[in-house]
Design an enzyme around this catalytic site. Structure first.
Site, PDB file in Angstrom:
ATOM      1  N   ASN A 183      -6.415  -6.764  -4.771  1.00 20.58           N
ATOM      2  CA  ASN A 183      -7.455  -5.666  -3.990  1.00 20.58           C
ATOM      3  C   ASN A 183      -7.401  -4.377  -4.612  1.00 20.58           C
ATOM      4  OD1 ASN A 183      -9.469  -5.056  -2.023  1.00 20.58           O
ATOM      5  ND2 ASN A 183      -7.576  -4.064  -1.308  1.00 20.58           N
ATOM      6  N   VAL A 194     -20.266  -1.946  -0.872  1.00 21.33           N
ATOM      7  CA  VAL A 194     -19.454  -2.433   0.372  1.00 21.33           C
ATOM      8  C   VAL A 194     -19.470  -1.101   1.165  1.00 21.33           C
ATOM      9  CG1 VAL A 194     -17.557  -3.735   1.465  1.00 21.33           C
ATOM     10  CG2 VAL A 194     -18.301  -4.296  -0.854  1.00 21.33           C
ATOM     11  N   THR A 232     -17.380   0.543   3.174  1.00 19.61           N
ATOM     12  CA  THR A 232     -16.186   1.005   3.651  1.00 19.61           C
ATOM     13  C   THR A 232     -15.978   2.451   4.041  1.00 19.61           C
ATOM     14  OG1 THR A 232     -15.405   1.697   1.502  1.00 19.61           O
ATOM     15  CG2 THR A 232     -15.001  -0.652   1.856  1.00 19.61           C
ATOM     16  N   TYR A 268     -13.448   3.586 -15.129  1.00 20.93           N
ATOM     17  CA  TYR A 268     -13.189   2.460 -14.056  1.00 20.93           C
ATOM     18  C   TYR A 268     -14.055   1.177 -14.164  1.00 20.93           C
ATOM     19  CZ  TYR A 268     -14.354   0.313  -9.229  1.00 20.93           C
ATOM     20  OH  TYR A 268     -14.636  -0.419  -8.266  1.00 20.93           O
ATOM     21  N   ASP A 275       0.979  -1.113   0.062  1.00 19.51           N
ATOM     22  CA  ASP A 275      -0.090  -0.074  -0.148  1.00 19.51           C
ATOM     23  C   ASP A 275       0.887   1.137   0.076  1.00 19.51           C
ATOM     24  OD1 ASP A 275      -2.299   2.000   0.372  1.00 19.51           O
ATOM     25  OD2 ASP A 275      -3.382   0.103   1.079  1.00 19.51           O
ATOM     26  N   ASP A 286       4.156   1.982  -4.723  1.00 19.12           N
ATOM     27  CA  ASP A 286       3.148   2.452  -5.465  1.00 19.12           C
ATOM     28  C   ASP A 286       2.888   1.567  -6.649  1.00 19.12           C
ATOM     29  OD1 ASP A 286       1.924   4.132  -7.472  1.00 19.12           O
ATOM     30  OD2 ASP A 286       3.327   5.857  -7.512  1.00 19.12           O
TER      31      ASP A 286
END
Length: 262
Positions: free
Chosen positions: A104, A202, A204, A169, A50, A77
Site C-alpha cells: 500500500n 480518495v 484521506t 509518480y 510504517d 523505512d
C-alpha cells in the site's frame, strides 16, 4: 463509516481470512490504516510497516480497545531495502508464514517536470515502485512453501487519466500495473495470485490537509459518474475481497475503484 469493531451486517465477512497472516505497508494512516483495520475486523493476524510511530500506536490501541486481534507494528523505512528485508524476516520468524501482502505504501507529493532531479526521481521511484518489488521478493519463499498467497499492489488511476504535476509518480504507478501482470504469470504456478488496485481520488486526511480545495473537489466530482467522494474504507473492502478465497481465480488484474472517473 462504522466504528472499529462494529459489525452492522452491512458488509461481507470472509471466513477464509480468519487467522490469515497479512502484511500491510504504509499501514499507519490513510488507506493503509483502513486496510489494517478492515483485516483486524476479519480476525486476521496483521503486521504493518510504517515510519509514523505515533499514528501507528494510536491505531493499535484503537483496534485493541475494540477487542479485535491486535496488529503488530514494525517501524521501517521501505526505501532502505536492507531494513525492509530484515523486518520481513522478523515478521516471518514471529508469525511463521505470510498469506497476504498488501503493497500500500506510496507518496504522491506534487512535482513539476522542471523541478525533478536525478535524486528526486530516485526517491519517488524508491517509495512508489522499488519497495513494492522487494517486498514481494521477500515474501515469495514463504508463500511458495505454503502453496498459496495473495499479493495486492496499490497503483492509481493517475497514470490512466493521466494526472498532471506528478510525472514521476505517474510513471511509477503505471509500472506497478506492468509488474503486477508479469509477476502474476511468474508466480501463478505456485498458486500465488497478484493483482493491483487503482483508486481514484480518495478522501484521506493527507489529501484534505494538502490538496483538497473546494475547487479541486468540484473538478473531481465533475469527472466522476458518482457524485460523492470515495473514503478509505471502501478501498479496504476491495482489498479484502482480493485477499480472500472468494477471489481464488482472480489474478493478473487491475481493479479500478474511482467512482466512475475513467
Amino acid at each position: 463509516m462504522e466504528k472499529t469493531g462494529e459489525n452492522t451486517g452491512r458488509y461481507a465477512i470472509y471466513p477464509s481470512l480468519h487467522d490469515k497472516v497479512v502484511i500491510v505497508t504504509g499501514g499507519a494512516s490513510g488507506i493503509g490504516e483502513a486496510i489494517v483495520e478492515a483485516f483486524a475486523q476479519q480476525r486476521a493476524r496483521v503486521a504493518f510497516l510504517d515510519v509514523q510511530d505515533a499514528p501507528a500506536a494510536e491505531l493499535v490501541q484503537r483496534i485493541e480497545s475494540a477487542g479485535l486481534p491486535v496488529p503488530a507494528y514494525y517501524h521501517c523505512d521501505l526505501t532502505d531495502i536492507a531494513s525492509l528485508q530484515a523486518v520481513c524476516g522478523q515478521i516471518l520468524n514471529s508469525f511463521g508464514a505470510v498469506d497476504v501482502l498488501v503493497n500500500n505504501a506510496g507518496n504522491d507529493t506534487r512535482h513539476s517536470i522542471e523541478e525533478v532531479t536525478a535524486e528526486s526521481w530516485d526517491r519517488t521511484m524508491a517509495i512508489n515502485l522499488k519497495q513494492q518489488f522487494f517486498m514481494i521478493q521477500a515474501v515469495i519463499p514463504a508463500m511458495k512453501k505454503a502453496g498459496h498467497g495473495s499479493i495486492i499492489n496499490m497503483s492509481s488511476i493517475a497514470w490512466a487519466i493521466p494526472s498532471t504535476n506528478v510525472p514521476v509518480y505517474v510513471g511509477a504507478k503505471a509500472a506497478i500495473v506492468g509488474m503486477t501482470r508479469t509477476l502474476a504469470h511468474e508466480l501463478g504456478s505456485s498458486n500465488i495470485r497478484v493483482n493491483c488496485v487503482m483508486p481514484g481520488a480518495v478522501l484521506t486526511e493527507r489529501q484534505k490537509r494538502l490538496w483538497l480545495t473546494e475547487e479541486y473537489k468540484a473538478e473531481i466530482l465533475a469527472a466522476q459518474a458518482l457524485k460523492r467522494m470515495i473514503v478509505p474504507e471502501e478501498v479496504a473492502r476491495l482489498v479484502l475481497f482480493l485477499a480472500s478465497d472468494d477471489s481464488a481465480t482472480i489474478t493478473n488484474q487491475s481493479h479500478v475503484i474511482d467512482a466512475g472517473w475513467i
